[in-house]
Design a protein around this motif. Structure first.
Motif, PDB file in Angstrom:
ATOM      1  N   TYR A  42       0.857  -1.184   0.000  1.00  0.00           N
ATOM      2  CA  TYR A  42       0.000   0.000   0.000  1.00  0.00           C
ATOM      3  C   TYR A  42       0.894   1.235   0.000  1.00  0.00           C
ATOM      4  CZ  TYR A  42      -3.348  -3.475   1.651  1.00  0.00           C
ATOM      5  OH  TYR A  42      -4.129  -4.596   1.768  1.00  0.00           O
ATOM      6  N   ILE A  43       0.580   2.192  -0.861  1.00  0.00           N
ATOM      7  CA  ILE A  43       1.383   3.408  -0.948  1.00  0.00           C
ATOM      8  C   ILE A  43       0.776   4.508  -0.089  1.00  0.00           C
ATOM      9  CG2 ILE A  43       0.188   4.232  -3.027  1.00  0.00           C
ATOM     10  CD1 ILE A  43       2.865   5.486  -3.884  1.00  0.00           C
ATOM     11  N   VAL A  44       1.652   5.257   0.597  1.00  0.00           N
ATOM     12  CA  VAL A  44       1.270   6.471   1.323  1.00  0.00           C
ATOM     13  C   VAL A  44       2.166   7.566   0.772  1.00  0.00           C
ATOM     14  CG1 VAL A  44       1.077   7.603   3.555  1.00  0.00           C
ATOM     15  CG2 VAL A  44       0.702   5.145   3.378  1.00  0.00           C
ATOM     16  N   ARG A  45       1.573   8.585   0.163  1.00  0.00           N
ATOM     17  CA  ARG A  45       2.392   9.595  -0.514  1.00  0.00           C
ATOM     18  C   ARG A  45       1.947  11.000  -0.157  1.00  0.00           C
ATOM     19  NH1 ARG A  45       2.222  12.648  -5.002  1.00  0.00           N
ATOM     20  NH2 ARG A  45       0.257  11.746  -5.752  1.00  0.00           N
ATOM     21  N   TYR A  46       2.905  11.900  -0.013  1.00  0.00           N
ATOM     22  CA  TYR A  46       2.644  13.332   0.139  1.00  0.00           C
ATOM     23  C   TYR A  46       3.638  14.047  -0.775  1.00  0.00           C
ATOM     24  CZ  TYR A  46       1.706  17.908   2.114  1.00  0.00           C
ATOM     25  OH  TYR A  46       1.343  19.224   2.277  1.00  0.00           O
ATOM     26  N   ALA A  47       3.132  14.671  -1.849  1.00  0.00           N
ATOM     27  CA  ALA A  47       3.982  15.315  -2.871  1.00  0.00           C
ATOM     28  C   ALA A  47       4.985  14.290  -3.411  1.00  0.00           C
ATOM     29  CB  ALA A  47       4.656  16.557  -2.296  1.00  0.00           C
ATOM     30  N   ASP A  48       6.293  14.547  -3.260  1.00  0.00           N
ATOM     31  CA  ASP A  48       7.284  13.627  -3.824  1.00  0.00           C
ATOM     32  C   ASP A  48       7.845  12.660  -2.784  1.00  0.00           C
ATOM     33  OD1 ASP A  48       8.646  15.481  -2.333  1.00  0.00           O
ATOM     34  OD2 ASP A  48      10.322  15.679  -3.719  1.00  0.00           O
ATOM     35  N   ASP A  49       7.283  12.663  -1.587  1.00  0.00           N
ATOM     36  CA  ASP A  49       7.754  11.777  -0.520  1.00  0.00           C
ATOM     37  C   ASP A  49       6.723  10.660  -0.321  1.00  0.00           C
ATOM     38  OD1 ASP A  49       9.287  10.768   1.488  1.00  0.00           O
ATOM     39  OD2 ASP A  49       9.099  12.473   2.834  1.00  0.00           O
ATOM     40  N   PHE A  50       7.149   9.418  -0.446  1.00  0.00           N
ATOM     41  CA  PHE A  50       6.186   8.322  -0.306  1.00  0.00           C
ATOM     42  C   PHE A  50       6.836   7.089   0.313  1.00  0.00           C
ATOM     43  CE2 PHE A  50       8.121   7.566  -4.464  1.00  0.00           C
ATOM     44  CZ  PHE A  50       8.296   6.188  -4.488  1.00  0.00           C
ATOM     45  N   LYS A  51       5.970   6.233   0.846  1.00  0.00           N
ATOM     46  CA  LYS A  51       6.388   4.941   1.382  1.00  0.00           C
ATOM     47  C   LYS A  51       5.434   3.872   0.871  1.00  0.00           C
ATOM     48  CE  LYS A  51       8.789   6.372   5.559  1.00  0.00           C
ATOM     49  NZ  LYS A  51      10.097   6.022   5.003  1.00  0.00           N
ATOM     50  N   VAL A  52       5.990   2.683   0.629  1.00  0.00           N
ATOM     51  CA  VAL A  52       5.175   1.528   0.281  1.00  0.00           C
ATOM     52  C   VAL A  52       5.254   0.563   1.456  1.00  0.00           C
ATOM     53  CG1 VAL A  52       4.825  -0.390  -1.300  1.00  0.00           C
ATOM     54  CG2 VAL A  52       5.615   1.818  -2.176  1.00  0.00           C
ATOM     55  N   LEU A  53       4.106   0.279   2.068  1.00  0.00           N
ATOM     56  CA  LEU A  53       4.056  -0.559   3.261  1.00  0.00           C
ATOM     57  C   LEU A  53       3.674  -1.988   2.881  1.00  0.00           C
ATOM     58  CD1 LEU A  53       2.144   1.958   5.559  1.00  0.00           C
ATOM     59  CD2 LEU A  53       4.602   1.652   5.352  1.00  0.00           C
ATOM     60  N   CYS A  54       4.431  -2.943   3.391  1.00  0.00           N
ATOM     61  CA  CYS A  54       4.139  -4.352   3.137  1.00  0.00           C
ATOM     62  C   CYS A  54       4.485  -5.165   4.380  1.00  0.00           C
ATOM     63  CB  CYS A  54       4.883  -4.856   1.909  1.00  0.00           C
ATOM     64  SG  CYS A  54       6.584  -4.323   1.798  1.00  0.00           S
ATOM     65  N   ARG A  55       4.287  -6.486   4.310  1.00  0.00           N
ATOM     66  CA  ARG A  55       4.332  -7.289   5.533  1.00  0.00           C
ATOM     67  C   ARG A  55       5.682  -7.955   5.828  1.00  0.00           C
ATOM     68  NH1 ARG A  55      -0.642  -8.048   7.789  1.00  0.00           N
ATOM     69  NH2 ARG A  55      -2.419  -7.449   6.499  1.00  0.00           N
ATOM     70  N   ASP A  56       6.501  -8.257   4.799  1.00  0.00           N
ATOM     71  CA  ASP A  56       7.738  -8.996   5.056  1.00  0.00           C
ATOM     72  C   ASP A  56       8.863  -8.493   4.167  1.00  0.00           C
ATOM     73  OD1 ASP A  56       7.717 -10.683   2.481  1.00  0.00           O
ATOM     74  OD2 ASP A  56       5.755 -11.156   3.353  1.00  0.00           O
ATOM     75  N   TRP A  57      10.085  -8.935   4.484  1.00  0.00           N
ATOM     76  CA  TRP A  57      11.282  -8.447   3.804  1.00  0.00           C
ATOM     77  C   TRP A  57      11.311  -8.859   2.342  1.00  0.00           C
ATOM     78  CZ3 TRP A  57      15.362 -10.944   1.361  1.00  0.00           C
ATOM     79  CH2 TRP A  57      16.478 -10.160   1.073  1.00  0.00           C
ATOM     80  N   ARG A  58      10.906 -10.091   2.026  1.00  0.00           N
ATOM     81  CA  ARG A  58      10.936 -10.563   0.641  1.00  0.00           C
ATOM     82  C   ARG A  58      10.006  -9.730  -0.258  1.00  0.00           C
ATOM     83  NH1 ARG A  58      12.924 -15.157  -1.272  1.00  0.00           N
ATOM     84  NH2 ARG A  58      13.080 -16.040   0.837  1.00  0.00           N
ATOM     85  N   THR A  59       8.794  -9.451   0.245  1.00  0.00           N
ATOM     86  CA  THR A  59       7.862  -8.607  -0.509  1.00  0.00           C
ATOM     87  C   THR A  59       8.410  -7.193  -0.652  1.00  0.00           C
ATOM     88  OG1 THR A  59       6.006  -9.890   0.372  1.00  0.00           O
ATOM     89  CG2 THR A  59       5.485  -7.771  -0.615  1.00  0.00           C
ATOM     90  N   ALA A  60       9.054  -6.687   0.402  1.00  0.00           N
ATOM     91  CA  ALA A  60       9.643  -5.341   0.363  1.00  0.00           C
ATOM     92  C   ALA A  60      10.732  -5.246  -0.706  1.00  0.00           C
ATOM     93  CB  ALA A  60      10.199  -4.978   1.737  1.00  0.00           C
ATOM     94  N   GLN A  61      11.545  -6.291  -0.836  1.00  0.00           N
ATOM     95  CA  GLN A  61      12.586  -6.312  -1.860  1.00  0.00           C
ATOM     96  C   GLN A  61      11.977  -6.215  -3.255  1.00  0.00           C
ATOM     97  OE1 GLN A  61      15.862  -6.454  -2.138  1.00  0.00           O
ATOM     98  NE2 GLN A  61      16.609  -6.721  -0.055  1.00  0.00           N
ATOM     99  N   LYS A  62      10.930  -6.974  -3.494  1.00  0.00           N
ATOM    100  CA  LYS A  62      10.274  -6.965  -4.802  1.00  0.00           C
ATOM    101  C   LYS A  62       9.682  -5.583  -5.100  1.00  0.00           C
ATOM    102  CE  LYS A  62       9.088 -11.900  -4.807  1.00  0.00           C
ATOM    103  NZ  LYS A  62       7.982 -12.901  -4.794  1.00  0.00           N
ATOM    104  N   TRP A  63       9.028  -4.988  -4.092  1.00  0.00           N
ATOM    105  CA  TRP A  63       8.434  -3.671  -4.287  1.00  0.00           C
ATOM    106  C   TRP A  63       9.508  -2.615  -4.548  1.00  0.00           C
ATOM    107  CZ3 TRP A  63       4.038  -2.146  -5.848  1.00  0.00           C
ATOM    108  CH2 TRP A  63       2.859  -2.795  -5.505  1.00  0.00           C
ATOM    109  N   TYR A  64      10.599  -2.686  -3.828  1.00  0.00           N
ATOM    110  CA  TYR A  64      11.673  -1.686  -3.967  1.00  0.00           C
ATOM    111  C   TYR A  64      12.180  -1.644  -5.409  1.00  0.00           C
ATOM    112  CZ  TYR A  64      16.175   0.639  -3.359  1.00  0.00           C
ATOM    113  OH  TYR A  64      17.241   1.494  -3.480  1.00  0.00           O
ATOM    114  N   HIS A  65      12.510  -2.815  -5.948  1.00  0.00           N
ATOM    115  CA  HIS A  65      13.062  -2.864  -7.306  1.00  0.00           C
ATOM    116  C   HIS A  65      11.994  -2.568  -8.356  1.00  0.00           C
ATOM    117  CE1 HIS A  65      16.985  -4.183  -6.004  1.00  0.00           C
ATOM    118  NE2 HIS A  65      16.431  -5.126  -5.246  1.00  0.00           N
ATOM    119  N   ALA A  66      10.738  -3.001  -8.102  1.00  0.00           N
ATOM    120  CA  ALA A  66       9.663  -2.739  -9.055  1.00  0.00           C
ATOM    121  C   ALA A  66       9.364  -1.242  -9.151  1.00  0.00           C
ATOM    122  CB  ALA A  66       8.409  -3.507  -8.643  1.00  0.00           C
TER     123      ALA A  66
END
Length: 402
Positions: free
Chosen positions: A71-95
């Motif tokens: 799930y993305i949380v964004r304000y202007a050009d600053d954002f975070k993608v929240l997920c449940r585990d490290w493996r999913t976070a790795q995939k989201w980061y590169h994607a």
């Protein structure tokens, strides 16, 4: 605006000046594409089967697909993608990194962009610190104020205190209060905001006392103005400078952030339909009647804001508090049009038609009859006289007791 010269830097050849008015607007325009793409990968992913509840849909996607939950949380050009585990976070980061580069031609900052395990260490976002602490059998958000932001607030508070010492005017006291109320409102969503500001007030206590003791009085507020009582309790001692009580830095508490739906918007047909469904049936019926009313020589802005104001006030008169049926609804301009008032939402007031007549009436016999018929109290009369003052009319004197 993009080509405007920057003081000390010259005319920029690329990019948007940081802190400029145009920066967040252009960020929202460009990164809206990123929002929609990330939401479409999980949250708004379209399925063939029509699930009755979103929870059932997500559970099925977890069990029978290789989709990445995020799930993305964004304000202007600053954002975070929240997920449940490290493996999913790795995939989201590169994607996300590849999507920004290939689709939007944007590079991310390697220093600021990283994968953070919120269970083990905190992350920073918009001046806040965020951490997922364990509470019984679940994780809860532990949020505070970023260390560098605390230092900036402290430095700015010292600067404003020095200004008050050099020039102890009511205007400077009001500007100090504006600064305090602003940072309190912004950071009140942090779960540990009270701890942070209590520490800040403690660090500034001696500095503030030594510089303001000669120009102000340190006391518990006695009969503070309505604005002070609205936002702060009187349990904290504070300085009174130029007859203005300073808002205490330590007097702040956490405000719960309520959930909302982005689909609840007046800018789409589906959004307006959802807003109508949330209205009480009686108010909805009166709004339907108001929409059919025809008021000649009124702007579209006035007609639209009149409905919005009635809805926001839950159909009640803003002076007497009585519920209004559509035939009794009048919309008053707080600052009249002939005195440079406008049809904007903030300049309109929903009143009973007889109360509206009382605001503008000049005949003493009619005024006395309306006061008696409406049962106008002293507090109501104060509001009416405030409205009359904005209309450059004499205040109504109370009817003497027989």
């Amino acid at each position: 605006m993009l080509k405007a010269e920057i003081d000390g830097e010259g005319a920029p050849s690329r990019g948007v000046p940081q802190g400029g008015l145009l920066s967040p607007i252009l960020s929202n325009v460009v990164l809206n594409d990123l929002d929609q793409w990330i939401a479409g990968q999980w949250e708004n992913f379209e399925t063939v089967y029509p699930y009755g509840q979103q929870g059932s849909k997500y559970q099925s996607l977890k069990n029978h697909s290789n989709l990445k939950e995020g799930y993305i949380v964004r304000y202007a050009d600053d954002f975070k993608v929240l997920c449940r585990d490290w493996r999913t976070a790795q995939k989201w980061y590169h994607a996300v990194k590849l999507y920004l580069k290939d689709r939007l031609k944007l590079d991310i900052s390697p220093e600021k962009s990283q994968i953070v395990n919120l269970r083990k260490r905190e992350s920073e976002f918009l001046g806040f610190t965020i951490r997922a602490n364990k509470k019984r059998n679940k994780r809860v958000a532990h949020t505070g104020i970023k260390a560098s932001k605390k230092r900036k607030i402290k430095a700015e508070a010292k600067r404003r205190i020095q200004i008050l010492r050099a020039s102890p005017t009511a205007q400077n006291a009001i500007l100090f209060n504006s600064f305090v109320l602003g940072i309190h409102n912004y950071f009140s969503r942090a779960t540990h905001v009270s701890v942070a500001f209590s520490r800040l007030a403690y660090d500034l206590r001696a500095f503030m006392y030594n510089r303001l003791k000669l120009v102000g009085k340190h006391e518990h507020p006695a009969n503070p103005p309505p604005t002070y009582k609205k936002f702060y309790s009187t349990g904290f001692r504070t300085f009174k400078v130029a007859n203005v009580y300073l808002f205490p830095l330590a007097n702040v508490k956490t405000v719960n952030t309520l959930g909302f739906s982005q689909e609840l918007t007046p800018y789409t047909a589906a959004g307006r339909e959802r807003i109508c469904k949330k209205l009480r049936p009686d108010i909805k019926q009166q709004i339907h009647m108001l929409l059919k009313s025809n008021i000649p020589n009124r702007s579209v802005e006035y007609m639209d804001n009149r409905i919005s104001r009635y809805s926001m006030k839950l159909g009640k008169c803003e002076i007497t508090g009585m519920y209004l049926f559509a035939p009794d609804v009048h919309c008053h301009h707080y600052i009249p049009l002939h005195l440079d008032g406008s049809d904007k939402f903030n300049n309109l007031r929903i009143l009973h038609k007889d109360v509206h007549k009382l605001v503008h009436c000049t005949s003493k016999e009619t005024i006395d009859a309306l006061i008696t018929r409406l049962g106008i109290t002293e507090s109501m009369m104060d509001k009416i006289n405030l409205y009359r003052k904005k209309c450059v009319l004499d205040p109504i004197q109370p009817i003497p007791n027989p």
